[in-house]
Design a protein around this motif. Structure first.
Motif, mmCIF file in Angstrom:
data_model
loop_
_atom_site.group_PDB
_atom_site.id
_atom_site.type_symbol
_atom_site.label_atom_id
_atom_site.label_comp_id
_atom_site.label_asym_id
_atom_site.label_seq_id
_atom_site.Cartn_x
_atom_site.Cartn_y
_atom_site.Cartn_z
ATOM 1 N N THR A 1 -17.646 5.138 -54.045
ATOM 2 C CA THR A 1 -17.129 5.584 -55.335
ATOM 3 C C THR A 1 -15.781 4.953 -55.648
ATOM 4 O OG1 THR A 1 -18.260 7.686 -55.011
ATOM 5 C CG2 THR A 1 -16.579 7.605 -56.731
ATOM 6 N N ILE A 2 -14.885 4.935 -54.655
ATOM 7 C CA ILE A 2 -13.528 4.432 -54.853
ATOM 8 C C ILE A 2 -13.293 3.111 -54.134
ATOM 9 C CG2 ILE A 2 -11.072 4.952 -54.612
ATOM 10 C CD1 ILE A 2 -12.555 6.746 -56.595
ATOM 11 N N ASN A 3 -13.822 2.981 -52.914
ATOM 12 C CA ASN A 3 -13.534 1.830 -52.079
ATOM 13 C C ASN A 3 -14.790 1.032 -51.758
ATOM 14 O OD1 ASN A 3 -10.643 2.651 -51.233
ATOM 15 N ND2 ASN A 3 -11.850 4.453 -50.689
ATOM 16 N N SER A 4 -14.584 -0.216 -51.376
ATOM 17 C CA SER A 4 -15.651 -0.990 -50.745
ATOM 18 C C SER A 4 -15.151 -1.417 -49.369
ATOM 19 C CB SER A 4 -16.020 -2.216 -51.581
ATOM 20 O OG SER A 4 -14.950 -3.125 -51.668
ATOM 21 N N TYR A 5 -16.100 -1.560 -48.442
ATOM 22 C CA TYR A 5 -15.749 -1.865 -47.063
ATOM 23 C C TYR A 5 -16.529 -3.076 -46.576
ATOM 24 C CZ TYR A 5 -14.406 3.094 -47.193
ATOM 25 O OH TYR A 5 -13.876 4.312 -47.537
ATOM 26 N N LEU B 1 -17.146 -11.372 -34.960
ATOM 27 C CA LEU B 1 -18.357 -11.535 -35.756
ATOM 28 C C LEU B 1 -18.119 -10.804 -37.064
ATOM 29 C CD1 LEU B 1 -21.314 -12.579 -35.824
ATOM 30 C CD2 LEU B 1 -21.999 -10.315 -35.023
ATOM 31 N N LYS B 2 -18.038 -11.560 -38.142
ATOM 32 C CA LYS B 2 -17.617 -10.997 -39.425
ATOM 33 C C LYS B 2 -18.778 -10.399 -40.217
ATOM 34 C CE LYS B 2 -13.483 -13.827 -40.201
ATOM 35 N NZ LYS B 2 -12.588 -12.658 -40.215
ATOM 36 N N ASP B 3 -18.418 -9.392 -41.015
ATOM 37 C CA ASP B 3 -19.299 -8.847 -42.059
ATOM 38 C C ASP B 3 -20.658 -8.400 -41.528
ATOM 39 O OD1 ASP B 3 -17.194 -9.578 -43.752
ATOM 40 O OD2 ASP B 3 -18.094 -11.522 -44.211
ATOM 41 N N ILE B 4 -20.647 -7.579 -40.487
ATOM 42 C CA ILE B 4 -21.916 -7.071 -39.966
ATOM 43 C C ILE B 4 -22.433 -5.908 -40.805
ATOM 44 C CG2 ILE B 4 -21.433 -7.832 -37.614
ATOM 45 C CD1 ILE B 4 -20.815 -4.875 -36.947
ATOM 46 N N ALA B 5 -21.558 -5.314 -41.606
ATOM 47 C CA ALA B 5 -21.977 -4.231 -42.498
ATOM 48 C C ALA B 5 -21.040 -4.204 -43.693
ATOM 49 C CB ALA B 5 -21.957 -2.886 -41.771
ATOM 50 N N GLU B 6 -21.585 -3.870 -44.845
ATOM 51 C CA GLU B 6 -20.782 -3.753 -46.058
ATOM 52 C C GLU B 6 -21.239 -2.522 -46.832
ATOM 53 O OE1 GLU B 6 -21.399 -7.468 -48.043
ATOM 54 O OE2 GLU B 6 -19.761 -8.454 -46.971
ATOM 55 N N HIS B 7 -20.321 -1.919 -47.552
ATOM 56 C CA HIS B 7 -20.663 -0.731 -48.323
ATOM 57 C C HIS B 7 -19.736 -0.625 -49.532
ATOM 58 C CE1 HIS B 7 -21.938 3.306 -49.337
ATOM 59 N NE2 HIS B 7 -20.690 3.724 -49.289
ATOM 60 N N ARG C 1 -23.168 6.091 -43.294
ATOM 61 C CA ARG C 1 -24.120 5.000 -43.525
ATOM 62 C C ARG C 1 -23.541 3.663 -43.070
ATOM 63 N NH1 ARG C 1 -26.366 5.122 -49.499
ATOM 64 N NH2 ARG C 1 -27.563 3.406 -48.609
ATOM 65 N N THR C 2 -22.280 3.435 -43.394
ATOM 66 C CA THR C 2 -21.636 2.173 -43.011
ATOM 67 C C THR C 2 -21.580 2.030 -41.500
ATOM 68 O OG1 THR C 2 -20.267 2.328 -45.002
ATOM 69 C CG2 THR C 2 -19.587 0.748 -43.329
ATOM 70 N N CYS C 3 -21.160 3.107 -40.826
ATOM 71 C CA CYS C 3 -21.008 3.046 -39.370
ATOM 72 C C CYS C 3 -22.352 3.030 -38.657
ATOM 73 C CB CYS C 3 -20.156 4.215 -38.887
ATOM 74 S SG CYS C 3 -18.423 4.052 -39.373
ATOM 75 N N SER C 4 -23.381 3.590 -39.277
ATOM 76 C CA SER C 4 -24.712 3.523 -38.678
ATOM 77 C C SER C 4 -25.181 2.074 -38.604
ATOM 78 C CB SER C 4 -25.702 4.351 -39.502
ATOM 79 O OG SER C 4 -25.439 5.722 -39.372
ATOM 80 N N LYS C 5 -25.038 1.349 -39.711
ATOM 81 C CA LYS C 5 -25.443 -0.057 -39.687
ATOM 82 C C LYS C 5 -24.561 -0.848 -38.726
ATOM 83 C CE LYS C 5 -26.315 -4.196 -42.402
ATOM 84 N NZ LYS C 5 -26.319 -4.861 -43.733
ATOM 85 N N ALA C 6 -23.268 -0.571 -38.718
ATOM 86 C CA ALA C 6 -22.354 -1.281 -37.817
ATOM 87 C C ALA C 6 -22.751 -1.062 -36.363
ATOM 88 C CB ALA C 6 -20.922 -0.822 -38.055
ATOM 89 N N LEU C 7 -23.144 0.156 -36.025
ATOM 90 C CA LEU C 7 -23.549 0.444 -34.640
ATOM 91 C C LEU C 7 -24.819 -0.314 -34.278
ATOM 92 C CD1 LEU C 7 -23.095 2.341 -32.086
ATOM 93 C CD2 LEU C 7 -24.994 3.637 -33.045
#
Length: 244
Positions: free
Chosen positions: A119-123, A110-116, A208-214
């Motif tokens: 400052t340097i990277n996007s996930y 299941l793709k793209d369940i969270a994005e962030h 924040r990213t992993c909270s939404k992913a969870l």
């Protein structure tokens, strides 16, 4: 309050019924997750953490036994094999399909369940749960397991990434270049172990990213369980019986 509960139920049923013949889409899943857990992802993950336990392999695992009185192992296998084949279009998704053993195993991304964007990277976060269905006369057991978040990290996608001149400064966490991918030097594939990220550890740079992913993973497990129940009780299209 009653109206709110009815609205939530209606939204979820539309998501489930509208996607019986396909994998639940990320946008529909996010609407369901927000309705059920709110849109403050860190708070939602914190609240869920009290009821979540990692298994012996440090994976996030959900398991439910679904009763199906009066239905034989063969009948349940046919219904669930039909559901799995119609739902997961990827030909490689069904990794085991054994009628005699009464076992169906599915592994589908299941793709793209969270994005962030940082400052340097996007996930971009995806998950590939393993869904195991064990079948007996009159009952089934569904096990839904996720060990890692699958990450696509773009080292050129952050707010200030254009100011970074040293590539080594842009590597982060447990990143690993995708060996066979020569198309974009800025993209990295990573796997983040769920057990090493929030809320299972307090200090997490990707909190924040992993909270939404969870929260999205938890919501997806609920959706899968409900879709399996529907397939067992009413068939895939609602008229899958012997009266024809």
């Amino acid at each position: 309050m009653i109206k709110k509960i009815m609205t939530l139920a209606a939204i979820f049923m539309l998501c489930v019924m509208g996607t019986q013949a396909q994998v639940l889409k990320g946008a529909d899943l996010e609407k369901y997750a927000k309705q059920r857990y709110g849109d403050r992802w860190v708070d939602a993950a914190t609240n869920l953490a009290s009821s979540l336990v990692l298994d012996k392999n440090q994976s996030l695992t959900y398991q439910e036994i679904i009763e199906a009185p009066g239905k034989t192992k063969s009948q349940l296998y046919v219904a669930l094999n039909y559901w799995a084949t119609a739902t997961f279009k990827d030909k490689q998704a069904i990794t085991l399909n054994d009628k005699d053993a009464g076992c169906i195993i599915i592994s589908s991304t299941l793709k793209d369940i969270a994005e962030h964007t940082g400052t340097i990277n996007s996930y971009s976060v995806s998950i590939t749960p393993v869904i195991r269905i064990d079948i007996k006369d009159g009952r089934i057991r569904v096990t839904f397991t996720v060990q890692n978040y699958d990450i696509l990290r773009d080292i050129s996608g952050g707010f200030l990434s254009g100011l970074v001149t040293n590539v080594d400064d842009r590597t982060y966490g447990d990143s690993k270049r995708k060996a066979e991918d020569k198309t974009n030097a800025n993209l990295y594939d990573e796997q983040w172990e769920i057990a090493r990220h929030y809320p299972f550890v307090d200090k997490d740079p990707q909190k924040r990213t992993c909270s939404k992913a969870l929260v999205m993973t938890h919501a997806y497990s609920n959706a899968i369980m409900d879709k399996v129940k529907e397939a067992v009780r009413n068939g895939l299209v609602g008229n899958d019986d012997d009266n024809w």
